[in-house]
Design an enzyme around this catalytic site. Sequence first.
Site, PDB file in Angstrom:
ATOM      1  N   ASP A 259       0.823  -1.202   0.000  1.00  0.00           N
ATOM      2  CA  ASP A 259       0.000   0.000   0.000  1.00  0.00           C
ATOM      3  C   ASP A 259       0.864   1.261   0.000  1.00  0.00           C
ATOM      4  OD1 ASP A 259      -2.652   1.423   0.561  1.00  0.00           O
ATOM      5  OD2 ASP A 259      -1.466   2.027   2.311  1.00  0.00           O
ATOM      6  N   GLU A 294       1.359  -0.023  -4.982  1.00  0.00           N
ATOM      7  CA  GLU A 294       0.493   1.127  -5.238  1.00  0.00           C
ATOM      8  C   GLU A 294       1.378   2.346  -5.019  1.00  0.00           C
ATOM      9  OE1 GLU A 294      -3.591   3.208  -3.546  1.00  0.00           O
ATOM     10  OE2 GLU A 294      -2.049   2.483  -2.178  1.00  0.00           O
TER      11      GLU A 294
END
Length: 590
Positions: A259, A294
């Site tokens: 993330d 990401e």
Amino acid sequence: MTDSVRKTWGAELTSDDVAHFRLWAPDQQAVRLVLADVPHSMRALDSGWFEISARAQAGDRYWFELSDGTRVADPASRAQPEGVSGPSMLVYHSAYQWKASSWRGRPWEEAIISELHVGCFTPEGTFRAAAERLPHLAEAGITAIEIMPVAEFQGERGWGYDGVLPYAPHHAYGTPDDLKALVDAAHGLGMMVLLDVVYNHFGPEGNSLPRYASRFFNRDRPTPWGASIAFEEPAVRRFFIDNALYWLGDFHFDGLRLDATDQIRDTSQPHFLAALAREVRETFADRSIHLVVEDADRRRNLVRRNADGTIALFTAGWNDDFHHGLHVIATGEDRGFYRPFAARPWQATREAMTDGFASTETIESLPQPEGQVPPQARVSFLQNHDQIGNRAFGERLVSLARTDQLNVMTAMLMLSPQIPLLFMGEEYGESQPFLFFADYAGELGAAVRRGRQEEAEKFGGMPPGKTAGDLPDPIDPETFAASKLRWERAESAAGRTHLAFMRHLADIRQRHIAPLVRQCNLPSFEVHSARDGIVAVDWSFGGPVLELRANLSAGKAAVPPICGEQIFGALKLDGRELPGPSIVAAVRSN
């Protein structure tokens, strides 16, 4: 007996009745292990480490006790049956008997990913219940699931991005063995399993590390969630690299999705991200392991390939540009993250589908990328947890776009060489909203409520006539309940029709697209000049050429001709006109 990968942090059973405990607490002069309510003084080592071996068994509860008498959970706890404020529990991971023990993974080119939230995927909201639904996904042609973060967080419900004990599966979903059973079931169906992990921050409640290891954080480099993590510290670096090895080794995950890697700040060499990727690949060289980032900084070097075509660091990165361009086209929304795409969404979409990044000439606010990456190094999607759940009312795209246009966009997603990702329920056309929810009380809960309108402004803004008072309460358990899939829709006539459509696309992808991607490390591409409403692209795979023509407008439009054998499309594109909305794809042999 020992577990498969020795851990630097936390507790490890070294025999049937002995466990070794380690804690990095550089701010403490003394630390005690409290095991089954009996205190034991830990031995102080160099560099702030404390350790002890003690008689213990799997299932025993323990704490670490600081100099002032405060008891804290093990930051590397493998299980927290009573939540973040309860004691940690010893787990013997090697006791689990794997059914799919010979599984070594699948090639990345075959990935069709479904992102899911364990708590909302089934009515029960558990790992075991999720495993029972996996045959449905396999039947839909899904070859991989990506599980939103499961690390222990405060409360009973949440998205998982506020985890505070990164080694412990969240107690509300089940035990560590329950999670293994979910992974095992997926492998038995030929499906890969990726886990979403958060290495850029800890949640706002339940993190005790600042009490005894202030050097774990760097307050001079803040993130949107507070102080950044000090990856320059060797103990901190090991905490997270060992965590990656732990999920991949003890739980047999096939990969990780990291993330917000743009918020992982590190001044040391090699950078933490490079060190993690290299150690993962060296440790599991005999398996197909896939690492996805990401990265809002859109760094091509993270997903680049070596000269021989092998992966240098990370397998792929999320392609937000693809989503943003098509979302603007489908909805006309132009606020927040969509503003840079609103002026020329068609150009942005074409670039995102081919180069993988929308250019700065189109989107001035984004940094200029350098170099080329193969299409399989980009994970594309029409929606995901962020793009749905951060909207004011959690609407899925099926509630915002015309059905005929959305079907064409779905085919564009599935038939491009990039890796497609769906959000849970998308395979059967789920229309149930997915909302933001959390389980915080007091001022923290009030702050979460206040932040929802600000967050919604980044994802399309408030609908006309709606105010902040209309927003769903993220703390109300009903908001969580309202976000669960409604599986009866999958059995409805409309659900079965859409499921058949997705299965057809998945079959075509595996028969025609995946083999092309596998045979060529870096295909060339040609974006044909076309008016707004048309996307016309050819990808050349060193011989065969994938031709795609999509008309997202309402009427007929001229498109470049297709010369290959048509693999998808209800109409035979013999001429140069394509009805709208519709799409045709073909493969040409040169």
